[in-house]
Design an enzyme around this catalytic site. Structure first.
Site, mmCIF file in Angstrom:
data_model
loop_
_atom_site.group_PDB
_atom_site.id
_atom_site.type_symbol
_atom_site.label_atom_id
_atom_site.label_comp_id
_atom_site.label_asym_id
_atom_site.label_seq_id
_atom_site.Cartn_x
_atom_site.Cartn_y
_atom_site.Cartn_z
ATOM 1 C CG ASP A 110 -0.120 2.952 -4.276
ATOM 2 O OD1 ASP A 110 0.820 2.227 -3.923
ATOM 3 O OD2 ASP A 110 -1.224 2.507 -4.642
ATOM 4 C CG HIS A 167 4.931 -1.272 2.037
ATOM 5 N ND1 HIS A 167 5.588 -0.240 1.377
ATOM 6 C CD2 HIS A 167 3.759 -1.439 1.405
ATOM 7 C CE1 HIS A 167 4.819 0.193 0.403
ATOM 8 N NE2 HIS A 167 3.703 -0.506 0.385
ATOM 9 C CG ASP A 168 4.755 -3.181 -1.760
ATOM 10 O OD1 ASP A 168 3.890 -3.518 -0.927
ATOM 11 O OD2 ASP A 168 4.633 -2.197 -2.508
ATOM 12 C CD GLU A 186 4.505 1.274 -6.065
ATOM 13 O OE1 GLU A 186 4.764 0.176 -5.580
ATOM 14 O OE2 GLU A 186 3.346 1.660 -6.255
ATOM 15 C CG ASP A 209 1.575 5.419 0.640
ATOM 16 O OD1 ASP A 209 1.277 5.361 -0.571
ATOM 17 O OD2 ASP A 209 2.464 4.721 1.163
#
Ligand code: NOJ
Length: 579
Positions: free
Chosen positions: A202, A337-338, A259, A95
């Protein structure tokens, strides 16, 4: 380009597998499960942040890009993991969190030390505004993504710094070339030199801000701080920055998946992922996962307020990029994960058979879509959200959930507070990020086999782990896990039609059935999904022309190769036909 037909398995390190009994997952734990990961038929893994961090946002607040959070292990453990993945032909992505650092990062410590610090300009500092009464106010009215002002006051130097997320996550100033060079050296090249295969990037569209920091329009006069995301996403220099970063990644032949929040317009998405543009290889679009979330505040909503045509339109929006007319590429995913678990959002948990059927239906949906496929840990065994009985204050850990619940508690009057809190709880039970962060369910032993029985896991394991776990499903040829393996191998066998085919709706307005066509090279498939918990009839004759041959179904009663004989779909039945 290895990644076009690939499936990537996303790992949340804190919750995957604890090797040393401290209740926190770790790198050796991931290493110990590579056989399992490989048995799924995936091509790569992506690790959520493992860098050193005070963990205000689960590692998305990095205090040192070149060190590992000690409970997860060491740099050497990561080197071993990279080697072990490569020895098996698995790729490994990390990440990349470079919109902000932790406030404990040495760069920020230096930046905040004085107005004349050489690193002052590495972050975004602004003097206060004064209101009519002469009181100090933040430089603008932006609300941070985790609530409250997006600016934090620094008493020592008498200025505010910008933080789009938590106050412990100050935004880096990408305008400064020296900052960018330091980011590339520490966050990218340190790890690229160790042989990683790429990054999940990210908040890839927030690095460039309008440096005048205009106020956001007042969408909610009752609130002091306003929804401002359109002002900080897709800023004026974002494409320059990504191009600059891509030039470095290219030297290492590294892949990127960015993202991309708040970018609903396909033409804007294409600007990031057009092959000719050389910025990002692909992105995570938010169309599907944001379905049903509140427009102003994510959790200001009610569960399951969506319709099937809404979902179809959002699927179409993400598929449009790969319709054969553009040089763009994207991803297919339903979880990360969000997000709350996909079965809890779009499937059904009321009985074991509906749970299993809807888990497999959602598996068919996502594995037949175009784009690089991302599978989130636990999705392959049909993990679901924590139940409503779990207490928010004690069981939920995420900064976003906690802040939202505290905000509702503080802003509702005593007479309205119990209904406001009940509504907040119900939305959080449906959508909170916590649900995806529950320990991976390996078996039926205490804590789901995630850690040793006498440890206290950092998050409680779901009470359903004796029923839903890897061990049990590995032994069952009809389990959700076995179905995922089967679908991943079918996707591999027909890459032109599944990973790269052109998506077309059959009837976008149909409220009961989701049917779509995928067109590959010289062949087509028809995907038929019954999104209801009741039996439905379907007429396939004449829909797409041609003959239909059943390729796969989640209904064990109908055999493969069986053709048009059955037109009655069971609740949550899903079928894929070769046309
Ligand atoms: C997106 C990440 O996926 C999320 O978990 C994090 O809180 C924010 N970016 C801030 O880094």
């Amino acid at each position: 380009m290895w990644w076009k037909n690939a499936t990537v398995y996303q790992i949340y390190p804190a919750s995957f597998k604890d090797s040393n009994g401290d209740g926190i997952g770790d790198i050796p734990g991931i290493h110990s499960q590579l056989d399992y990961i490989q048995s799924l038929g995936v091509d790569a893994i992506w690790l959520c942040p493992i860098y050193d961090s005070p963990q205000h946002d689960m590692g998305y607040d990095v205090s040192n890009y070149e060190a590992i959070y000690p409970p997860y292990g060491t740099v050497e453990d990561v080197e071993k993991l990279i080697a072990a993945c490569h020895a098996r032909g698995l790729r490994i992505l990390m990440d990349l969190v470079v919109n902000h650092t932790s406030d404990e990062h040495a760069w920020f410590q230096e930046s905040r030390s004085s107005l004349s610090s050489p690193k002052r300009d590495w972050y975004i500092w602004r003097p206060p505004r004064l209101d009519a009464a002469g009181q100090r106010r933040p430089p603008n009215n932006w609300r941070s993504c985790f609530g409250g002002s997006a600016w934090a006051w620094d008493e020592a130097t008498g200025e505010y710094y910008l933080h789009l997320f938590a106050a412990q996550q100050p935004d880096l100033n990408w305008e400064n070339p020296a900052t960018r060079a330091a980011i590339y050296a520490a966050a990218l090249e340190f790890w690229l030199r160790k042989g990683i295969d790429g990054f999940r990037v990210d908040t890839a569209n927030t690095y460039s801000k309008h440096t005048s920091f205009p106020d956001a329009p007042v969408s909610n006069p009752a609130h002091e701080y306003q929804y401002a995301s359109p002002l900080f996403c897709n800023g004026p220099r974002i494409h320059d920055y990504l191009r600059e970063m891509a030039a470095i990644l290219k030297k290492y032949n590294a892949m990127t998946v960015g993202e991309l929040p708040l970018t609903p317009n396909p033409a804007d998405v294409l600007a990031y992922v057009s092959a000719q543009e050389s910025q990002l290889d692909m992105v995570f679009q938010f169309d599907i996962v944001e379905l049903g979330t509140g427009p102003d505040m994510r959790y200001h909503t009610t569960p399951r307020n969506w319709t099937l045509p809404d979902l179809k339109a959002r699927v179409q929006a993400t598929q449009a990029l790969m319709d054969g007319t553009t040089d763009g590429w994207s991803t297919a995913f339903l979880e990360n994960h969000d997000q709350g678990r996909s079965i809890s959002r779009w499937g059904c948990e009321t009985t074991p058979s509906l749970w299993s059927a809807s888990a497999k239906l959602l598996c068919i949906l996502v594995t037949t879509l175009s784009g690089t496929l991302f599978l989130y840990q636990g999705q392959e065994i049909g993990m679901v959200n924590a139940p409503l009985s779990w207490d928010i204050d004690t069981e939920y850990k995420d900064v976003e959930s906690k802040n939202y619940y505290a905000f509702v508690r503080a802003s509702s009057s005593s007479s309205s507070s119990s209904s406001a809190l009940a509504a907040a709880k119900s939305a959080l039970q449906h959508l909170a990020r916590d649900h995806a962060r529950l320990p991976m369910q390996w078996d039926g032993t205490p804590h789901a086999g995630f850690t040793v029985p006498d440890a206290t896991p950092w998050m409680r394991a779901h009470d359903n782990h004796p029923d839903i776990n890897v061990k049990r499903q590995t032994l069952d040829a009809h389990s959700v896990l076995s179905f995922w393996k089967k679908m991943l191998s079918i996707r591999k066998a027909y890459p032109d039609v599944f990973a790269r085919g052109v998506f077309a709706h059959v009837d976008p307005e149909d409220e009961r059935l989701f049917m779509f066509e995928k067109r590959g090279e010289g062949r087509r498939v028809l995907v038929v999904l019954n999104f209801r918990d009741e039996v439905q009839e379907v007429r396939l004759e004449g829909l797409l022309g041609g003959r239909y041959e059943l390729l796969v179904s989640n209904n064990v009663e109908i055999g493969e190769g069986e053709g048009m004989s059955m037109h009655v779909l069971q609740p949550y039945e899903a079928r894929v036909y070769l046309v």
